[in-house]
Design a protein around this motif. Structure first.
Motif, short mmCIF file in Angstrom:
data_model
loop_
_atom_site.label_atom_id
_atom_site.label_comp_id
_atom_site.label_asym_id
_atom_site.label_seq_id
_atom_site.Cartn_x
_atom_site.Cartn_y
_atom_site.Cartn_z
N SER A 15 -6.69 15.06 3.45
CA SER A 15 -6.53 13.61 3.71
C SER A 15 -5.32 13.07 2.95
O SER A 15 -4.55 12.26 3.48
N VAL A 16 -5.18 13.51 1.70
CA VAL A 16 -4.07 13.00 0.88
C VAL A 16 -2.74 13.47 1.46
O VAL A 16 -1.78 12.68 1.59
N VAL A 17 -2.67 14.74 1.85
CA VAL A 17 -1.42 15.27 2.43
C VAL A 17 -1.07 14.47 3.68
O VAL A 17 0.07 14.06 3.88
N GLN A 18 -2.10 14.20 4.50
CA GLN A 18 -1.89 13.43 5.73
C GLN A 18 -1.33 12.03 5.42
O GLN A 18 -0.35 11.58 6.00
N PRO A 77 0.83 -1.22 0.00
CA PRO A 77 0.00 0.00 0.00
C PRO A 77 0.86 1.26 0.00
O PRO A 77 0.48 2.29 -0.58
N TYR A 78 2.03 1.17 0.62
CA TYR A 78 2.97 2.31 0.68
C TYR A 78 3.22 2.83 -0.74
O TYR A 78 3.11 4.03 -1.02
N GLU A 79 3.56 1.90 -1.65
CA GLU A 79 3.90 2.31 -3.02
C GLU A 79 2.68 2.79 -3.78
O GLU A 79 2.78 3.72 -4.59
N ALA A 80 1.53 2.14 -3.55
CA ALA A 80 0.30 2.57 -4.24
C ALA A 80 0.01 4.02 -3.88
O ALA A 80 -0.38 4.83 -4.74
N ILE A 81 0.22 4.38 -2.60
CA ILE A 81 -0.07 5.75 -2.17
C ILE A 81 1.03 6.69 -2.67
O ILE A 81 0.76 7.76 -3.23
N ARG A 82 2.29 6.28 -2.52
CA ARG A 82 3.41 7.16 -2.91
C ARG A 82 3.35 7.48 -4.41
O ARG A 82 3.40 8.64 -4.81
N VAL A 83 3.20 6.40 -5.25
CA VAL A 83 3.28 6.60 -6.71
C VAL A 83 1.93 7.05 -7.29
O VAL A 83 1.86 8.08 -7.98
N ASN A 84 0.89 6.29 -7.02
CA ASN A 84 -0.39 6.61 -7.67
C ASN A 84 -0.98 7.91 -7.11
O ASN A 84 -1.24 8.86 -7.86
N VAL A 85 -1.16 7.95 -5.77
CA VAL A 85 -1.79 9.13 -5.18
C VAL A 85 -0.80 10.31 -5.19
O VAL A 85 -1.12 11.41 -5.65
N GLY A 86 0.42 10.05 -4.71
CA GLY A 86 1.42 11.12 -4.62
C GLY A 86 1.75 11.69 -6.00
O GLY A 86 1.80 12.90 -6.19
N GLY A 87 1.97 10.79 -6.97
CA GLY A 87 2.31 11.25 -8.33
C GLY A 87 1.21 12.11 -8.91
O GLY A 87 1.46 13.16 -9.51
N CYS A 88 -0.03 11.67 -8.72
CA CYS A 88 -1.17 12.41 -9.28
C CYS A 88 -1.28 13.79 -8.62
O CYS A 88 -1.54 14.80 -9.29
N ARG A 89 -1.05 13.83 -7.31
CA ARG A 89 -1.14 15.10 -6.58
C ARG A 89 -0.07 16.07 -7.10
O ARG A 89 -0.36 17.22 -7.43
N VAL A 90 1.17 15.58 -7.19
CA VAL A 90 2.27 16.43 -7.64
C VAL A 90 1.95 17.03 -9.02
O VAL A 90 2.01 18.24 -9.24
N LEU A 91 1.55 16.15 -9.95
CA LEU A 91 1.34 16.59 -11.33
C LEU A 91 0.13 17.52 -11.45
O LEU A 91 0.18 18.52 -12.17
N SER A 92 -0.95 17.22 -10.73
CA SER A 92 -2.14 18.06 -10.88
C SER A 92 -1.93 19.43 -10.24
O SER A 92 -2.34 20.46 -10.81
N GLU A 93 -1.26 19.48 -9.09
CA GLU A 93 -1.01 20.78 -8.45
C GLU A 93 -0.05 21.62 -9.31
O GLU A 93 -0.25 22.82 -9.48
N VAL A 96 5.78 6.61 8.69
CA VAL A 96 5.66 6.47 10.14
C VAL A 96 4.57 5.52 10.61
O VAL A 96 4.60 5.05 11.75
N VAL A 97 3.61 5.21 9.72
CA VAL A 97 2.53 4.33 10.20
C VAL A 97 2.57 2.98 9.46
O VAL A 97 3.26 2.83 8.45
N SER A 98 1.80 2.01 9.97
CA SER A 98 1.79 0.67 9.37
C SER A 98 0.91 0.66 8.12
O SER A 98 0.09 1.57 7.89
N ASP A 99 1.05 -0.43 7.33
CA ASP A 99 0.21 -0.61 6.14
C ASP A 99 -1.27 -0.58 6.52
O ASP A 99 -2.10 -0.01 5.82
N LEU A 100 -1.57 -1.21 7.67
CA LEU A 100 -2.95 -1.29 8.11
C LEU A 100 -3.54 0.10 8.32
O LEU A 100 -4.66 0.41 7.88
N THR A 101 -2.74 0.98 8.95
CA THR A 101 -3.23 2.35 9.19
C THR A 101 -3.38 3.11 7.86
O THR A 101 -4.34 3.86 7.66
N LEU A 102 -2.43 2.87 6.95
CA LEU A 102 -2.52 3.55 5.64
C LEU A 102 -3.81 3.15 4.93
O LEU A 102 -4.54 4.00 4.41
N VAL A 103 -4.09 1.84 4.94
CA VAL A 103 -5.30 1.37 4.25
C VAL A 103 -6.55 1.87 4.98
O VAL A 103 -7.55 2.23 4.35
#
Ligand code: NAD
Length: 639
Positions: free
Chosen positions: A593-596, A388-404, A603-610
């Protein structure tokens, strides 16, 4: 003996220079023949100097017209009507030119050797010699291949139109293997029981059963893909497979050279050919307006979707095309492909990670993209379930960087490539893409900027990296077994070009803020597809290749959500593109939520991320996953 001779000859070809010289030698022999006739019949004796001048002029002019028309360039054993026509035209031109020169010389200098009639007779004898020599070579090769060892393949051609007759000529002229076309098949009932090229037309799809009585071994489909539906191809394949007849397909007209094609381009039909739907009508004018003279950026450019978007954009006059991908080798391969195809677009290839904000900012500030297609993502469901770490970093993070950055740098158009797995997600990958959709849509609806944001959503594409078709192909090639997760599992499919056409089309539709869905056609049962792929390879399921049912993987759905229906969509002018009716979320809520989530990554576990993903996307209910426990806990809390 004949077979050995054929094998020895089949690898050897007379060079073009040799054919050119041999052709000229025949012209010289024809000259000697006419000259001999003149001596024997008319007792005309020409001084040797005159003979030399005349022969040199004939060699020069015939040589020149052969060279200009390249009448020597065809492969002799495959000589066609076109090759013979070229020889005829070259000979005729030579006769005309020589006659003109002869007439001028006669009137100016009274220098006269042969009459124009002699030149004409020489031309006729030369043409006959050139014709007979080509025919003899062709007949000789036919003779050497007609041995008992080299069997003939009995073929029927599906399609009795121009494409069908071209295919007939290609098959007829093939020396190895040798084909005997015994029937045409055509659904046009006016053609039934008539004949084309002296070959009977036995009827259409309903008459395929009569092929067995004709001992047909192969059927070659010679109908443009633009004119035959997925269902029709599938029906033909099923009927032929029952009769154990090999189903092949002739190449599309775009792949022909000089109005014909090579017999080696006729290939066994593949599952891709059967699943390809009728081509999509594109509004190229609208897309052209959106792309013309623009600096266009494609992320994930080396991937299955990104690279096809790039190929299609190359047909438009863009100012510059910036290709971004973190996979260096795959990007290099694409760069080489574009160079080889000599695309006339200014292309910049950049190896970069889209989730790296400072790197992306630098690229935006120096390259000034105006239109962005964002296809960079991690897409494999089971892997993202583990990461989940990578899904959030690349998919969500990448999309946020590019759209902003798009807002900051006043990008005109931002097209986000999403997936059907974002609809009521059951896995981390789908949920990460749903968050991207929400982010982009919220940004669009915020409206205090000049960027038009659009999202495109579609289901599986055929043959993309790591997808089911290439996997089954590999498994069949390895002798099996084919692995299917569940006998009942179904998926929607479209081809990569089809999906990318719709991405371009939808990209320049609407006002901005929409999520466009694509009509995916009918769902395909994966288990049936596996059986069909085995049969198309000439093998029998369970006899030659086993099918193993392995059980659903983490996060996998049995039935993919139907992307579009009348309740959840609004139609557009394009019959295959709809607008999704979705719940929108305020920008502040989704952004915070995304920034958080991104801040918590380390710092948090996969479970908390999901858990955080589930709070932002309440419809995200895990399936076959370790994260199901989160849903159970939420249900208990709500009770
Ligand atoms: N393939 C399908 O069947 C399908 C169907 C519907 C939607 N989609 C969506 O299309 C998108 C692309 O899918 P695909 O099939 O082309 O996948 P792919 O794996 O073939 O291509 C993705 C590309 O993105 C690149 N990439 C990944 N992370 C990156 C990063 N951080 N920075 C830069 N580049 C990065 C990869 O190197 C790869 O080249 C995904 O969002 C996917 O969900 C795919």
């Amino acid at each position: 003996m004949k077979k050995k001779l054929h094998q020895w000859l089949s690898d050897r070809y007379i060079s073009r220079v040799a054919v050119f010289i041999l052709d000229l030698m025949l012209v010289v022999i024809a000259f000697a023949f006419v000259q001999l006739l003149l001596v024997l019949h008319s007792h005309v004796y020409m001084p040797l100097t005159y003979v030399g001048i005349l022969l040199s002029s004939i060699i020069a002019i015939y040589g020149l017209s052969f060279a200009i028309l390249k009448s020597y360039s065809g492969i002799l054993r495959h000589s066609t009507f076109r090759d013979i026509s070229l020889v005829f035209v070259a000979t005729s031109i030579s006769v005309v030119v020589l006659s003109i020169v002869n007439t001028i010389c006669d009137s100016l200098y009274h220098f006269f050797m042969w009459t124009n009639t002699h030149l004409f007779v020489h031309g006729a004898v030369s043409f006959a010699a050139l014709f007979v020599w080509r025919l003899s070579i062709k007949a000789f090769f036919r003779f050497t291949t007609t041995s008992r060892q080299i069997k003939e393949v009995r073929v029927a051609i599906y399609g009795a139109g121009v494409f069908g007759t071209t295919t007939y000529n290609v098959l007829k002229n093939s020396a190895s293997p040798r084909y005997r076309v015994v029937a045409f098949i055509d659904d046009n009932h006016f053609l039934k029981n008539k004949s084309v090229q002296n070959i009977p037309v036995i009827g259409g799809v309903n008459d395929l059963s009569s092929l067995t009585s004709l001992n047909v071994q192969e059927v070659v489909l010679a109908i443009s893909p633009k004119l035959i539906s997925r269902k029709k191809k599938d029906d033909i394949a099923t009927l032929l497979m029952k009769q154990k007849i090999v189903f092949k397909v002739a190449p599309e007209t775009e792949k022909w050279i000089d109005g014909s094609f090579d017999v080696s381009q006729i290939k066994k039909i593949q599952i891709r050919d059967l699943l390809t739907r009728l081509p999509i009508e594109m509004n190229t004018e609208r897309i052209g307006d959106g792309l013309e003279n623009r600096i266009v950026m494609v992320t994930g450019a080396a991937g299955s979707i990104g690279s096809e978007i790039v190929r299609q954009i190359c047909h438009f006059p863009v100012a510059r095309l910036i290709l971004i991908d973190q996979a260096e080798s795959a990007l290099y391969d694409l760069q080489q492909e574009l160079k080889q195809n000599k695309v006339e677009v200014d292309i910049v290839c950049i190896v970069a990670d889209v989730s790296n904000a400072s790197r992306m900012k630098m690229l935006f500030s120096t390259l000034h993209p105006e239109v962005i297609f964002h296809a960079a993502a991690y897409k494999h469901v089971p892997l993202m379930e583990e990461n989940p770490y990578e899904a959030i970093r690349v998919n969500v993070g990448g999309c946020r960087v590019l759209s902003e950055l798009s807002v900051e740098y006043k990008v005109r158009k931002f097209v986000m490539v999403s997936t059907d797995k974002a609809v009521n997600p059951t896995n981390v990958m789908g949920a990460s893409k749903r968050i991207c959709e929400m982010y982009v849509q919220a940004l669009a609806l915020k409206g205090d900027h000049q960027t038009s944001f659009v999202t495109t959503r579609f289901g599986n594409v055929l043959g993309s990296n790591g997808s089911v078709v290439p996997l089954f192909e590999k498994q069949i090639a390895a002798g099996g077994p084919i692995t299917v997760t569940d006998k009942k599992i179904t998926r929607y499919f479209m081809t990569i070009p089809e999906a990318c056409q719709l991405v371009l089309e939808a990209g320049f539709m609407g006002k901005g803020g929409e999520i466009f869905l694509f009509d995916m056609g009918e769902p395909v049962r994966i288990y049936n597809m596996a059986k069909k792929m085995i049969r198309l390879s000439g093998l029998e399921p369970y006899k030659d290749i086993d099918i193993e049912v392995t059980g659903l993987r983490d996060g996998e759905k049995l039935y993919e959500e139907l992307l579009a229906n009348a309740e959840n969509t609004v139609p557009t002018y394009h019959e295959k593109i709809m607008i999704a009716k979705v719940r929108t979320v305020e920008y502040e809520r989704v952004a915070s939520s995304v920034v958080q989530m991104l801040r918590d990554l380390n710092v948090v576990s996969d479970l908390t991320l999901v858990q955080q993903m589930k709070s932002l996307v309440p419809e995200f209910v895990s399936n076959h996953s370790k994260f199901c426990s989160l849903d159970k806990a939420m249900m208990t809390n709500n009770m």
